[in-house]
Design a protein around this motif. Structure first.
Motif, short mmCIF file in Angstrom:
data_model
loop_
_atom_site.label_atom_id
_atom_site.label_comp_id
_atom_site.label_asym_id
_atom_site.label_seq_id
_atom_site.Cartn_x
_atom_site.Cartn_y
_atom_site.Cartn_z
N MET A 1 0.82 -1.19 0.00
CA MET A 1 0.00 0.00 0.00
C MET A 1 0.86 1.25 0.00
N VAL A 2 1.94 1.28 0.78
CA VAL A 2 2.79 2.46 0.90
C VAL A 2 3.39 2.82 -0.46
N GLY A 3 3.94 1.83 -1.15
CA GLY A 3 4.55 2.09 -2.45
C GLY A 3 3.53 2.60 -3.46
N ILE A 4 2.36 2.03 -3.46
CA ILE A 4 1.32 2.45 -4.40
C ILE A 4 0.89 3.88 -4.11
N ARG A 5 0.69 4.20 -2.85
CA ARG A 5 0.29 5.57 -2.49
C ARG A 5 1.37 6.58 -2.86
N ALA A 6 2.62 6.24 -2.59
CA ALA A 6 3.71 7.16 -2.92
C ALA A 6 3.81 7.36 -4.43
N ALA A 7 3.64 6.28 -5.19
CA ALA A 7 3.78 6.35 -6.65
C ALA A 7 2.63 7.10 -7.31
N ILE A 8 1.43 6.95 -6.78
CA ILE A 8 0.26 7.52 -7.44
C ILE A 8 -0.14 8.87 -6.87
N LYS A 9 -0.06 9.00 -5.56
CA LYS A 9 -0.55 10.21 -4.90
C LYS A 9 0.54 11.26 -4.62
N LYS A 10 1.78 10.96 -5.00
CA LYS A 10 2.91 11.88 -4.76
C LYS A 10 3.06 12.16 -3.25
N GLU A 11 3.02 11.10 -2.47
CA GLU A 11 3.13 11.24 -1.02
C GLU A 11 4.53 10.88 -0.55
N ARG A 12 4.90 11.45 0.57
CA ARG A 12 6.16 11.11 1.24
C ARG A 12 5.83 10.21 2.42
N TRP A 13 6.55 9.10 2.51
CA TRP A 13 6.34 8.13 3.57
C TRP A 13 7.65 7.87 4.29
N ALA A 14 7.58 7.69 5.58
CA ALA A 14 8.73 7.32 6.39
C ALA A 14 8.43 5.98 7.06
N ILE A 15 9.37 5.06 6.94
CA ILE A 15 9.28 3.79 7.67
C ILE A 15 10.26 3.90 8.83
N VAL A 16 9.74 3.84 10.03
CA VAL A 16 10.53 4.05 11.24
C VAL A 16 10.50 2.79 12.08
N ALA A 17 11.65 2.38 12.58
CA ALA A 17 11.76 1.21 13.45
C ALA A 17 12.85 1.50 14.48
N PRO A 18 12.97 0.67 15.51
CA PRO A 18 14.01 0.91 16.51
C PRO A 18 15.41 1.03 15.90
N THR A 19 15.69 0.23 14.87
CA THR A 19 16.98 0.33 14.17
C THR A 19 16.72 0.45 12.68
N LYS A 20 17.69 0.98 11.98
CA LYS A 20 17.57 1.12 10.53
C LYS A 20 17.44 -0.26 9.86
N GLU A 21 18.13 -1.26 10.41
CA GLU A 21 18.07 -2.61 9.86
C GLU A 21 16.65 -3.17 9.94
N GLN A 22 15.96 -2.89 11.04
CA GLN A 22 14.58 -3.37 11.18
C GLN A 22 13.66 -2.66 10.19
N ALA A 23 13.87 -1.37 9.99
CA ALA A 23 13.06 -0.63 9.02
C ALA A 23 13.33 -1.12 7.61
N GLN A 24 14.56 -1.55 7.36
CA GLN A 24 14.95 -2.02 6.03
C GLN A 24 14.21 -3.29 5.63
N ILE A 25 13.75 -4.08 6.60
CA ILE A 25 13.01 -5.30 6.29
C ILE A 25 11.76 -4.96 5.48
N ILE A 26 11.01 -3.96 5.92
CA ILE A 26 9.82 -3.54 5.19
C ILE A 26 10.22 -2.94 3.84
N MET A 27 11.29 -2.15 3.82
CA MET A 27 11.72 -1.53 2.57
C MET A 27 12.14 -2.58 1.55
N ASP A 28 12.77 -3.67 2.00
CA ASP A 28 13.17 -4.72 1.06
C ASP A 28 11.94 -5.35 0.39
N TYR A 29 10.86 -5.53 1.15
CA TYR A 29 9.62 -6.03 0.54
C TYR A 29 9.09 -5.01 -0.48
N MET A 30 9.19 -3.73 -0.14
CA MET A 30 8.71 -2.69 -1.03
C MET A 30 9.53 -2.63 -2.32
#
Length: 154
Positions: A1-30
């Motif tokens: 959903m995040v990728g689709i919204r950013a691509a279509i609606k020109k939105e800025r999204w931040a994925i925040v987690a305790p560590t950058k590595e944990q946030a990267q898990i979601i980004m890798d799926y994206m």
């Protein structure tokens, strides 16, 4: 959903987690979804000389995706959220993010009145996440261990 919204609606999204590595898990799926989806891959902002997948997966830092319309998604550790304004935040492992760091992440919202915040985690500690978990004004989706196993998540 995040990728689709950013691509279509020109939105800025931040994925925040305790560590950058944990946030990267979601980004890798994206990243995987963005380069493999026939529509979304055409909306990625990349150098035309490089294959989209190579650029995203072999880049030294895969913590940022930009789309042609200017929409973008970035990852952050909870302690390093300053400087990026995003009216939309996904907090992964939110229960492990301390109250002070959660307040820093909320500063990314800036003066945006139209914002969207998702908190994902387990309410083990008596912090902001447990308060949100018990607050009826939040919309809740609860997936217990049994449903997680049934869906193949665990």
């Amino acid at each position: 959903m995040v990728g689709i919204r950013a691509a279509i609606k020109k939105e800025r999204w931040a994925i925040v987690a305790p560590t950058k590595e944990q946030a990267q898990i979601i980004m890798d799926y994206m990243v995987y979804f963005a380069v493999n989806d026939p529509v979304l891959s055409q909306l990625l902002k990349v150098d035309s000389k490089l294959l989209k997948e190579e650029m995203l997966t072999q880049r030294r830092s895969r913590d940022h995706i930009t789309f042609l319309n200017g929409g973008e998604v970035r990852t952050f550790s909870a302690k390093q959220t300053m400087g990026f304004g995003a009216p939309n935040i996904v907090m992964d492992e939110a229960g492990l993010i301390g109250d002070e760091d959660e307040a820093k992440a909320f500063r990314m919202l800036g003066d945006s009145t139209d914002n969207f915040i998702v908190k994902i985690g387990n309410p083990w500690y008596g912090n902001h996440f447990k308060e949100a978990y018990t607050d009826d004004s939040y919309y809740h989706i609860n997936i217990d261990v049994y449903q997680g196993i049934q869906e193949g998540r665990i």
